[in-house]
Design an enzyme around this catalytic site. Structure first.
Site, PDB file in Angstrom:
ATOM      1  N   LYS A 195       0.808  -1.212   0.000  1.00  0.00           N
ATOM      2  CA  LYS A 195       0.000   0.000   0.000  1.00  0.00           C
ATOM      3  C   LYS A 195       0.855   1.283   0.000  1.00  0.00           C
ATOM      4  CE  LYS A 195      -4.017  -2.108   0.078  1.00  0.00           C
ATOM      5  NZ  LYS A 195      -3.922  -3.548   0.259  1.00  0.00           N
TER       6      LYS A 195
HETATM    7  C1  LIG Z   1      -5.242  -4.360   0.980  1.00  0.00           C
HETATM    8  C2  LIG Z   1      -6.710  -4.203   1.027  1.00  0.00           C
HETATM    9  C3  LIG Z   1      -7.457  -4.494   2.180  1.00  0.00           C
HETATM   10  C4  LIG Z   1      -6.894  -5.222   3.359  1.00  0.00           C
HETATM   11  O1  LIG Z   1      -5.773  -4.696   3.926  1.00  0.00           O
HETATM   12  P1  LIG Z   1      -4.734  -5.625   4.748  1.00  0.00           P
HETATM   13  O2  LIG Z   1      -3.959  -4.601   5.500  1.00  0.00           O
HETATM   14  O3  LIG Z   1      -3.901  -6.357   3.748  1.00  0.00           O
HETATM   15  O4  LIG Z   1      -5.517  -6.508   5.635  1.00  0.00           O
HETATM   16  C5  LIG Z   1      -8.809  -4.214   2.184  1.00  0.00           C
HETATM   17  N1  LIG Z   1      -9.407  -3.696   1.120  1.00  0.00           N
HETATM   18  C6  LIG Z   1      -8.735  -3.416  -0.021  1.00  0.00           C
HETATM   19  C7  LIG Z   1      -9.472  -2.815  -1.174  1.00  0.00           C
HETATM   20  C8  LIG Z   1      -7.369  -3.686  -0.112  1.00  0.00           C
HETATM   21  O5  LIG Z   1      -6.715  -3.441  -1.245  1.00  0.00           O
END
Ligand SMILES: *Cc1c(COP(=O)(O)O)cnc(C)c1O
Length: 389
Positions: free
Chosen positions: A187
């Protein structure tokens, strides 16, 4: 694209400082030993201020953030929660974890929730709406909020893929009743693992905070062992090392987005002459984070062929097409077939418009660190692969 590109000595020093203060790794307590420094708390306050949110509460992942937000808004077993058919599996996992029923809408050419389909899918059992800002760009929020407000249903934004993006000047994640962010390693802002819930409603914040800490209400005048509680919870806490890293990453976010957008603008401008592609639509193009360039070809067949050529030429994708099955409800037999609303229905026929759109799309990751040579290389490979279509 992700914050991992710009991890450097600053994050390393921030972690070392936690150990220099006697290595208290827990977010609360040990006040003297930690010299009254609370990194997760500092991260929450800085995050809320930076994004213009009333309250921010850090948790252990983005998936947890979505679940905690749903719980804090009162989603209960048997409630319906509407999200979109193009999202990461985590959004639907969080809904299922609450015992609720995920209902997915079609997407439109923004690759995000189609507000018209949302209006059709609302029932008397709909308890929350979770639009997801996919690939750095906003859902058509004015339209989604209008539909939701007319029915009095709270909106929880899944802003996991759009941290730092905006819609009409406001930060994504702060437009609804609550917003959820992810800080996993892919992210824009990363703490390795981690997430954040934001809201302007103090009651929602307090419920989120308690739920993610076994129900602890963090009563200011009693020790933790005698803390008050009024509802059961779970453990989705963030630890101090993540808070320390998050503060550094937060300070880098704006610069990262600026560079991505510059790199993306150059690549996009160079591809404008190519008649066979159509770029993704935007609800607010100025506000997007610029971490992905998406275009559509005329058919899934043409798209598959171009994707093969790009792959052979060394170009990599972001989700489309290579990770479609982790991001599209039409492939989620493992999650949805047990649900009454989807039982006995072929999932690949359920969202026909979205299916065709997603299978005609190619998404190219845009990096923060792309020198001139890499930008030129990317343009050249894309132009070559697309020339014959
Ligand atoms: C990455 C992601 C999540 C979950 O995040 P994590 O930190 O990996 O649990 C939820 N929603 C979307 C759209 C994502 O891309």
């Amino acid at each position: 694209m992700p914050g991992f590109e710009i991890i450097d000595d600053q994050e390393k020093r921030a972690v070392a400082e936690v150990f220099d203060r006697d290595g208290v790794l827990f977010r609360t307590g040990f006040d003297e030993r930690r010299s009254h420094v609370f990194k997760v708390r500092e991260f929450e306050l800085a995050f809320a201020q930076r994004f213009g949110a009333g309250f921010a509460h850090a948790v252990s992942s983005g998936t947890a953030a979505v679940k905690v937000a749903l719980k804090a808004l009162g989603v209960r077993p048997g409630d319906e929660v509407i999200t979109q058919c193009f999202t990461f599996v985590a959004t639907v996992e969080a809904i299922l974890e609450c015992g609720a029923i995920p209902i997915c809408t079609e997407i439109n050419r923004t690759l995000n929730m189609d507000p018209d389909d949302l209006a059709k899918k609302i029932t008397s059992r709909t308890k929350a709406i979770v639009p997801v800002h996919m690939l750095g760009a906003s859902v058509p929020m004015a339209e989604v909020l209008e539909v939701a407000l007319a029915k009095g249903i709270p909106v929880i934004e899944d802003a996991a893929q759009a941290c730092g993006g905006r819609y009409r000047g406001r930060h994504l994640g702060t437009l609804g009743a609550a917003g959820a962010y992810s800080f996993d390693f892919g992210k824009a802002l990363t703490t390795g693992e981690g997430g954040m819930v934001v809201t302007d409603d103090e009651q929602v914040y307090l419920r989120a905070r308690a739920y993610s800490d076994h129900g602890h209400e963090s009563h200011p005048t009693v020790p933790r062992g005698e803390d008050t509680r009024s509802a059961p919870g779970f453990n989705y806490r963030m630890m101090e090392l993540q808070g320390a890293i998050g503060l550094v990453q937060l300070s880098k976010l704006e610069g990262a987005i600026k560079r991505q957008k510059e790199n993306k603008a150059r690549i996009k401008a160079a591809l404008r002459q190519i008649a066979s592609i159509r770029f993704r639509d935007f609800a607010d193009e100025d506000g997007e984070t610029g971490d992905t360039l998406v275009f559509f070809l005329e058919s899934p067949q043409a798209t598959a062929q171009v994707a093969r050529e790009l792959l052979a030429a060394g170009v990599r994708f972001r989700i489309l097409p290579e990770a479609l099955k982790w991001h599209y409800a039409g492939t989620w037999d493992h999650m949805l077939t047990g649900i009454e609303q989807y039982r006995g229905r072929p999932l690949n026929q359920e969202w026909k418009r979205s299916d065709a759109l997603l299978r005609s799309a190619i998404a190219i990751p845009i990096f923060i660190k792309m020198d001139d040579a890499k930008v030129e290389w990317t343009i050249d490979r894309l132009a070559r692969a697309l020339r014959r279509f």
